[in-house]
Design an enzyme around this catalytic site. Structure first.
Site, PDB file in Angstrom:
ATOM      1  N   CYS A 183       2.658 -17.017 -18.651  1.00 59.27           N
ATOM      2  CA  CYS A 183       1.535 -16.190 -19.061  1.00 59.27           C
ATOM      3  C   CYS A 183       1.824 -14.712 -18.918  1.00 59.27           C
ATOM      4  O   CYS A 183       1.087 -13.879 -19.396  1.00 59.27           O
ATOM      5  CB  CYS A 183       0.298 -16.574 -18.274  1.00 59.27           C
ATOM      6  SG  CYS A 183      -0.394 -18.097 -18.933  1.00 59.27           S
ATOM      7  N   GLN A 203      21.582  -4.997 -11.968  1.00 54.95           N
ATOM      8  CA  GLN A 203      20.831  -5.203 -10.727  1.00 54.95           C
ATOM      9  C   GLN A 203      21.713  -4.971  -9.496  1.00 54.95           C
ATOM     10  O   GLN A 203      21.210  -4.654  -8.429  1.00 54.95           O
ATOM     11  CB  GLN A 203      20.253  -6.624 -10.675  1.00 54.95           C
ATOM     12  CG  GLN A 203      19.216  -6.898 -11.738  1.00 54.95           C
ATOM     13  CD  GLN A 203      17.881  -6.220 -11.482  1.00 54.95           C
ATOM     14  OE1 GLN A 203      17.532  -5.902 -10.347  1.00 54.95           O
ATOM     15  NE2 GLN A 203      17.136  -5.974 -12.541  1.00 54.95           N
TER      16      GLN A 203
END
Lengths: 140, 402
Positions: free
Chosen positions: B342, B200
């Site tokens: 989720c 990153q």
């Protein structure tokens, strides 16, 4: 919901959920607006916790053993919101005994299926419903 | 589409793609062969290796090309540990799964692993590493910048404490065992290898491996406008490491298999196109977006305000579940990410945000927005408008504030 959520048309594009799940997720039915008025409902059930990622609250108006109104609030993902929304449509007009028998499988069938790892969201829906009915049975 | 998920992956730059294309069709030869076209392919890899080495301020021989960041991390961690055969490893709780799961695998193989907790802003200090070092520590792996919350770790400070510890331990061992063992053996045994995952950080932070003081460094093509499926591991000369894949002798035997010339060329080209000014531009946009998001009721920033990548914004929004928000924005043409369970395959919310000690609900409500070369102020204004609408819709459903 007062106003529909204006979504882009993605017909033909790959989907995460069934069309019915998406419909209930973007335009949920019977969402509780604000706080319930006194006497508006006579049963209440709540399951889950924010730390678990899902909270479902469900209010019922039961008259002569029949559910005449069902409102809810859900903190959760798309399938949790859609499951509660579709459940609220399923229970209205049913007797308390009929509604008590609704299973997670019934909710999933009504939604046109859920991804395997999302099954627990629908389980919470039927638990919230039974909690509300038990609350009604204890208090009436 | 408004794409605000650059930390997930970047589009391949057209200039990169153009450099790659000949190696699929015309210059397809296997670089290991002897004839002219093969020698040209070999030359392309050598040139790419030089470009990467130039960028990292190291020797070309110290670069091994891999299939991506995950493989480079695995090679670094498993390769060092299996060479050492036994010992203690230090890493942090907020590493990428490529590091964390490699460490978990080593625990199963009998290694001892310390997972350092970050502070509430997501920083792991050199002091923490110093305290965790033990005489049998073989490897320290701390990421340069975090992929979810963008926090920048003090890599050169950590390198200093490791270096000091090496000296102290080596001296102690020499005193104890000077008669029995020769000096070199003892020193080698006490060598602690320092790895950093810089996937990153590449493109935004200084990448001089000498100044950073690392022995191993991972970088990745798909985060820097290069192709997917290519990464590189810097391996400091003299670092003992075992391969994790076995085959022909390519990449000094550390990464056998016919070289993927096109993507290696692409990685090098992507590195050549990195500019310092882009980070400065994105930093201004980042600070603008953070400022606007924090104006919304019930929004908090995850990660450090200043020790942060110029392109990373991560907030938690009370009363809004992350997957629901991402999907609402998706249907308005905006691509962002969340640490909600989720959205993950594991059904566990972000281990990074949980490690900040803010509670699981903060992880469930997290939203990551990462900027890139195509991001404009106008896009961010559109995003802010849309996110406010989506938050208000979802809060009505969740019953936040009644």
């Amino acid at each position: 919901m007062a106003k529909q959520y204006d979504v882009l048309d993605i017909s033909g594009a790959p989907r995460l959920y069934s069309q019915k799940v998406e419909d209930h997720f973007f335009n949920p039915r019977n969402v509780m607006q604000g706080k319930p008025k006194k006497g508006e409902f006579n049963a209440y059930g709540e399951v889950g916790s924010p730390a678990c990622g899902d909270v479902m609250k469900l209010w019922l108006k039961i008259e002569n053993g029949k559910i005449t109104s069902c409102k809810w609030k859900t903190f959760g993902c798309a399938s949790a919101i859609a499951a509660t929304s579709v459940l609220s449509e399923m229970v209205i007009g049913k007797t308390v005994d009929e509604a008590y028998k609704i299973t997670a499988q019934d909710i999933i069938r009504e939604l046109g299926g859920l991804p395997q790892r999302k099954i627990h969201c629908s389980v919470l829906g039927d638990q919230a419903l039974r909690a509300a009915i038990e609350n009604y049975r204890q208090t009436s | 589409m408004i794409y605000l998920d650059y930390a997930s992956t970047t589009p391949t730059d057209k200039r990169v793609l153009e450099k790659m294309l000949p190696y699929f069709e015309k210059e397809f030869a296997n670089p290991s062969a002897l004839y002219l076209s093969a020698r040209r392919a070999k030359q392309a890899i050598d040139d790419a290796r030089k470009a990467v080495a130039n960028f990292l301020h190291c020797k070309p021989d110290e670069i091994v090309f891999t299939s991506g960041g995950t493989e480079a991390d695995n090679l670094a961690i498993l390769g060092v540990a299996r060479q050492a055969k036994t010992g203690h490893i230090i890493t942090s709780q907020i590493e990428h799964p490529a590091v964390l799961n490699a460490c978990k695998q080593l625990e199963k193989e009998g290694f001892e692993v310390t997972y350092l907790p970050p502070d509430k802003n997501g920083i792991v200090s050199a002091n923490q590493v110093e305290k965790a070092l033990k005489p049998n520590t073989i490897l320290v792996s701390i990421m340069y910048a975090n992929n979810e919350i963008g926090t920048i770790q003090p890599i050169s400070e950590i390198a200093d404490v490791i270096c000091n510890f090496r000296k102290v331990i080596s001296r102690q061992s020499l005193v104890v065992s000077s008669d029995k063992y020769n000096k070199r053996q003892t020193t080698d045994y006490k060598r602690i290898i320092f790895h950093t995952d810089a996937c990153q950080a590449t493109g935004y932070l200084p990448m001089d491996v000498k100044k950073l003081g690392v022995d191993l460094l991972t970088l990745n093509g798909s985060k820097i406008y290069g192709p997917k499926g290519v990464g590189a591991l810097y391996i400091r000369e003299g670092t003992k490491i075992k391969p994790i894949v076995f085959g022909g002798g390519q990449e000094n035997g550390l990464r056998p298999g016919t070289e993927n010339v096109a993507v290696i060329v692409g990685l090098a080209e992507a590195i050549k196109l990195i500019s310092d000014s882009e980070g400065e531009r994105e930093k201004k946009l980042r600070d603008y977006l953070i400022q606007e998001l924090l104006k919304i009721d019930g929004v908090e920033l995850n990660g450090d305000k200043t020790k942060r990548l110029p392109n990373n914004i991560n907030v938690s929004i009370k009363g809004v579940e992350g997957e629901a928000l991402v999907l609402y924005l998706d249907r308005r043409g905006i691509a962002v990410a969340t640490g909600s369970a989720c959205s993950s395959k594991s059904l566990e919310p972000s281990h990074v945000i949980q490690a900040l000690g803010k509670g699981r609900e903060v992880a469930y409500s997290s939203l990551r927005i990462t900027l890139g070369r195509q991001t404009t102020r106008a896009e961010l204004d559109k995003f802010i408008k849309e996110v406010k609408i989506a938050i208000s819709k979802l809060r009505k459903i969740s019953g936040y504030n009644g």
